[in-house]
Scaffold this active site. Structure first.
Site, PDB file in Angstrom:
ATOM      1  N   ASN A  13       0.835  -1.201   0.000  1.00 13.91           N
ATOM      2  CA  ASN A  13       0.000   0.000   0.000  1.00 13.91           C
ATOM      3  C   ASN A  13       0.879   1.263   0.000  1.00 13.91           C
ATOM      4  O   ASN A  13       1.456   1.644   1.027  1.00 13.91           O
ATOM      5  CB  ASN A  13      -0.916  -0.031   1.231  1.00 13.91           C
ATOM      6  CG  ASN A  13      -1.914   1.104   1.240  1.00 13.91           C
ATOM      7  OD1 ASN A  13      -1.609   2.205   0.778  1.00 13.91           O
ATOM      8  ND2 ASN A  13      -3.092   0.842   1.760  1.00 13.91           N
ATOM      9  N   LYS A  14       0.952   1.911  -1.165  1.00 11.09           N
ATOM     10  CA  LYS A  14       1.848   3.070  -1.314  1.00 11.09           C
ATOM     11  C   LYS A  14       1.368   4.268  -0.487  1.00 11.09           C
ATOM     12  O   LYS A  14       2.168   5.111  -0.080  1.00 11.09           O
ATOM     13  CB  LYS A  14       1.966   3.452  -2.787  1.00 11.09           C
ATOM     14  CG  LYS A  14       2.690   2.374  -3.593  1.00 11.09           C
ATOM     15  CD  LYS A  14       3.147   2.900  -4.955  1.00 11.09           C
ATOM     16  CE  LYS A  14       4.050   1.916  -5.666  1.00 11.09           C
ATOM     17  NZ  LYS A  14       3.424   0.644  -6.056  1.00 11.09           N
ATOM     18  N   ASP A  73      -1.366  -3.571  10.270  1.00  8.14           N
ATOM     19  CA  ASP A  73      -2.712  -3.908   9.826  1.00  8.14           C
ATOM     20  C   ASP A  73      -3.658  -2.890  10.449  1.00  8.14           C
ATOM     21  O   ASP A  73      -3.509  -2.521  11.621  1.00  8.14           O
ATOM     22  CB  ASP A  73      -3.090  -5.323  10.261  1.00  8.14           C
ATOM     23  CG  ASP A  73      -4.290  -5.810   9.463  1.00  8.14           C
ATOM     24  OD1 ASP A  73      -4.135  -6.022   8.245  1.00  8.14           O
ATOM     25  OD2 ASP A  73      -5.396  -5.926  10.034  1.00  8.14           O
ATOM     26  N   SER A  74      -4.595  -2.419   9.638  1.00  6.62           N
ATOM     27  CA  SER A  74      -5.515  -1.380  10.106  1.00  6.62           C
ATOM     28  C   SER A  74      -6.945  -1.801   9.860  1.00  6.62           C
ATOM     29  O   SER A  74      -7.212  -2.669   9.016  1.00  6.62           O
ATOM     30  CB  SER A  74      -5.263  -0.067   9.367  1.00  6.62           C
ATOM     31  OG  SER A  74      -3.961   0.390   9.614  1.00  6.62           O
ATOM     32  N   GLY A 153      -8.867   4.489   0.847  1.00  4.52           N
ATOM     33  CA  GLY A 153      -9.749   3.587   1.600  1.00  4.52           C
ATOM     34  C   GLY A 153     -10.970   4.294   2.180  1.00  4.52           C
ATOM     35  O   GLY A 153     -11.709   5.000   1.473  1.00  4.52           O
ATOM     36  N   ASP A 155     -11.070   6.798   4.144  1.00  8.57           N
ATOM     37  CA  ASP A 155     -10.845   8.203   4.537  1.00  8.57           C
ATOM     38  C   ASP A 155     -12.016   9.140   4.197  1.00  8.57           C
ATOM     39  O   ASP A 155     -12.361  10.001   5.006  1.00  8.57           O
ATOM     40  CB  ASP A 155      -9.557   8.741   3.888  1.00  8.57           C
ATOM     41  CG  ASP A 155      -8.312   8.324   4.661  1.00  8.57           C
ATOM     42  OD1 ASP A 155      -8.450   7.868   5.814  1.00  8.57           O
ATOM     43  OD2 ASP A 155      -7.202   8.454   4.117  1.00  8.57           O
ATOM     44  N   LYS A 175      -3.336  14.789   8.442  1.00  8.97           N
ATOM     45  CA  LYS A 175      -3.809  13.463   8.876  1.00  8.97           C
ATOM     46  C   LYS A 175      -2.803  12.852   9.865  1.00  8.97           C
ATOM     47  O   LYS A 175      -3.188  12.255  10.869  1.00  8.97           O
ATOM     48  CB  LYS A 175      -4.016  12.552   7.652  1.00  8.97           C
ATOM     49  CG  LYS A 175      -4.591  11.175   8.013  1.00  8.97           C
ATOM     50  CD  LYS A 175      -4.816  10.264   6.807  1.00  8.97           C
ATOM     51  CE  LYS A 175      -5.158   8.842   7.244  1.00  8.97           C
ATOM     52  NZ  LYS A 175      -5.176   7.865   6.162  1.00  8.97           N
ATOM     53  N   HIS A 180      -4.778   7.281  13.518  1.00  7.93           N
ATOM     54  CA  HIS A 180      -4.474   5.983  14.114  1.00  7.93           C
ATOM     55  C   HIS A 180      -3.078   5.497  13.710  1.00  7.93           C
ATOM     56  O   HIS A 180      -2.298   5.050  14.530  1.00  7.93           O
ATOM     57  CB  HIS A 180      -5.541   4.975  13.655  1.00  7.93           C
ATOM     58  CG  HIS A 180      -5.811   5.033  12.177  1.00  7.93           C
ATOM     59  ND1 HIS A 180      -6.164   6.206  11.545  1.00  7.93           N
ATOM     60  CD2 HIS A 180      -5.719   4.116  11.192  1.00  7.93           C
ATOM     61  CE1 HIS A 180      -6.284   5.984  10.251  1.00  7.93           C
ATOM     62  NE2 HIS A 180      -6.020   4.724  10.006  1.00  7.93           N
ATOM     63  N   ARG A 181      -2.757   5.601  12.400  1.00  8.11           N
ATOM     64  CA  ARG A 181      -1.463   5.106  11.907  1.00  8.11           C
ATOM     65  C   ARG A 181      -0.325   5.905  12.535  1.00  8.11           C
ATOM     66  O   ARG A 181       0.665   5.335  12.984  1.00  8.11           O
ATOM     67  CB  ARG A 181      -1.421   5.216  10.372  1.00  8.11           C
ATOM     68  CG  ARG A 181      -0.063   4.818   9.751  1.00  8.11           C
ATOM     69  CD  ARG A 181      -0.177   4.535   8.266  1.00  8.11           C
ATOM     70  NE  ARG A 181      -1.148   3.472   8.036  1.00  8.11           N
ATOM     71  CZ  ARG A 181      -2.412   3.691   7.616  1.00  8.11           C
ATOM     72  NH1 ARG A 181      -2.818   4.918   7.327  1.00  8.11           N
ATOM     73  NH2 ARG A 181      -3.240   2.690   7.479  1.00  8.11           N
TER      74      ARG A 181
HETATM   75  P1  IMP Z   1      -5.201  -3.093   5.646  1.00  8.64           P
HETATM   76  O1  IMP Z   1      -4.486  -2.626   6.874  1.00  8.64           O
HETATM   77  O2  IMP Z   1      -4.391  -2.792   4.435  1.00  8.64           O
HETATM   78  O3  IMP Z   1      -5.662  -4.521   5.749  1.00  8.64           O
HETATM   79  O4  IMP Z   1      -6.467  -2.166   5.513  1.00  8.64           O
HETATM   80  C1  IMP Z   1      -7.777  -2.596   5.669  1.00  8.64           C
HETATM   81  C2  IMP Z   1      -8.698  -1.689   4.888  1.00  8.64           C
HETATM   82  O5  IMP Z   1      -8.784  -0.444   5.559  1.00  8.64           O
HETATM   83  C3  IMP Z   1      -8.267  -1.410   3.462  1.00  8.64           C
HETATM   84  O6  IMP Z   1      -9.409  -1.372   2.637  1.00  8.64           O
HETATM   85  C4  IMP Z   1      -7.630  -0.048   3.536  1.00  8.64           C
HETATM   86  O7  IMP Z   1      -7.809   0.681   2.339  1.00  8.64           O
HETATM   87  C5  IMP Z   1      -8.397   0.583   4.677  1.00  8.64           C
HETATM   88  N1  IMP Z   1      -7.521   1.485   5.419  1.00  8.64           N
HETATM   89  C6  IMP Z   1      -6.374   1.168   6.079  1.00  8.64           C
HETATM   90  N2  IMP Z   1      -5.843   2.279   6.619  1.00  8.64           N
HETATM   91  C7  IMP Z   1      -6.661   3.288   6.299  1.00  8.64           C
HETATM   92  C8  IMP Z   1      -6.611   4.689   6.552  1.00  8.64           C
HETATM   93  O8  IMP Z   1      -5.709   5.237   7.182  1.00  8.64           O
HETATM   94  N3  IMP Z   1      -7.638   5.392   6.049  1.00  8.64           N
HETATM   95  C9  IMP Z   1      -8.666   4.835   5.339  1.00  8.64           C
HETATM   96  N4  IMP Z   1      -8.746   3.554   5.058  1.00  8.64           N
HETATM   97  C10 IMP Z   1      -7.752   2.782   5.538  1.00  8.64           C
END
Ligand code: IMP
Length: 193
Positions: A13-14, A73-74, A153, A155, A175, A180-181
């Site tokens: 994820n860039k 992971d988010s 995502g 956002d 941001k 969270h990140r």
């Molecule tokens: P993963 O951590 O890449 O598995 O993310 C899970 C989902 O949450 C994916 O669809 C990401 O696009 C979305 N996502 C992860 N981090 C963010 C963020 O900071 N903002 C918005 N969407 C996020």
């Protein structure tokens, strides 16, 4: 001066890389983030912590990296939907996207629109070391409609508490002040520094 330290961020994820590099540039000049684009399997486990930990263990085993590395992971957790999509956020985004979440939330008002973004960073000093976890959260609510052109995502539908703005209406720097990140990654930086 503090010695330079290089750490590898394993992700495809860039957008995540941009955010983390921007934060390290601004707050931890002695730390260099190298991006390793490697597509590890997306595990379907019940906790974001377990997904991050087990993904890091997978990389330890498969790649045998010599340098310190991390991944994260988010997920978006909506209490009114019993924490959905939570650890399944990537799958759900792919299937129903932001429009789908807005539809699920159509009858929810006020407090029921509350949501939490969560990031779990899993860091390994080397392939020999078990992962250390660093957690960051951001509180907000699901917007009534998609707003903003930035970010990625979820956002455009996540309105950070008190600001009235979605994450997609903020610059990366803005941001990073509150996300969270950034909160999880800052804990990793504190550990390294
Ligand atoms: P993963 O951590 O890449 O598995 O993310 C899970 C989902 O949450 C994916 O669809 C990401 O696009 C979305 N996502 C992860 N981090 C963010 C963020 O900071 N903002 C918005 N969407 C996020």
């Amino acid at each position: 001066m503090r010695p330079e330290k290089e750490i590898i961020f394993v992700t495809t994820n860039k957008n995540k890389v941009k955010e983390v590099q921007d934060l390290a540039d601004a707050e931890a000049k002695s730390i260099t983030i190298e991006h390793l684009e490697y597509d590890y399997p997306e595990l379907q486990l019940e906790e974001i912590e377990s997904v991050a930990r087990e993904s890091a263990n997978y990389i330890r085993e498969k790649m045998g990296l010599k340098k310190p590395f991390f991944l994260e992971d988010s997920g978006l957790l909506i209490p009114a939907l019993n924490g959905f999509p939570g650890p399944f956020s990537a799958f759900v985004f792919e299937k129903i996207g932001n429009e789908g979440i807005l539809k699920l939330m159509a009858d929810k008002e006020g407090e029921e629109r509350k949501a939490t973004f969560k990031t779990v960073v899993a860091f390994c000093e080397s392939a020999k070391n078990a992962p250390l976890l660093f957690v960051g959260t951001a509180e907000g609510k699901i917007a009534e409609k998609i707003r903003g052109k930035g970010g990625f995502g979820y956002d455009p539908i996540f309105e950070f508490e008190g600001t009235g703005k979605t994450f997609a209406e903020l610059s990366i720097g803005e941001k990073n002040k509150i996300s969270h990140r950034s909160r999880a990654f800052r804990k990793l930086l504190d550990h390294l520094l």
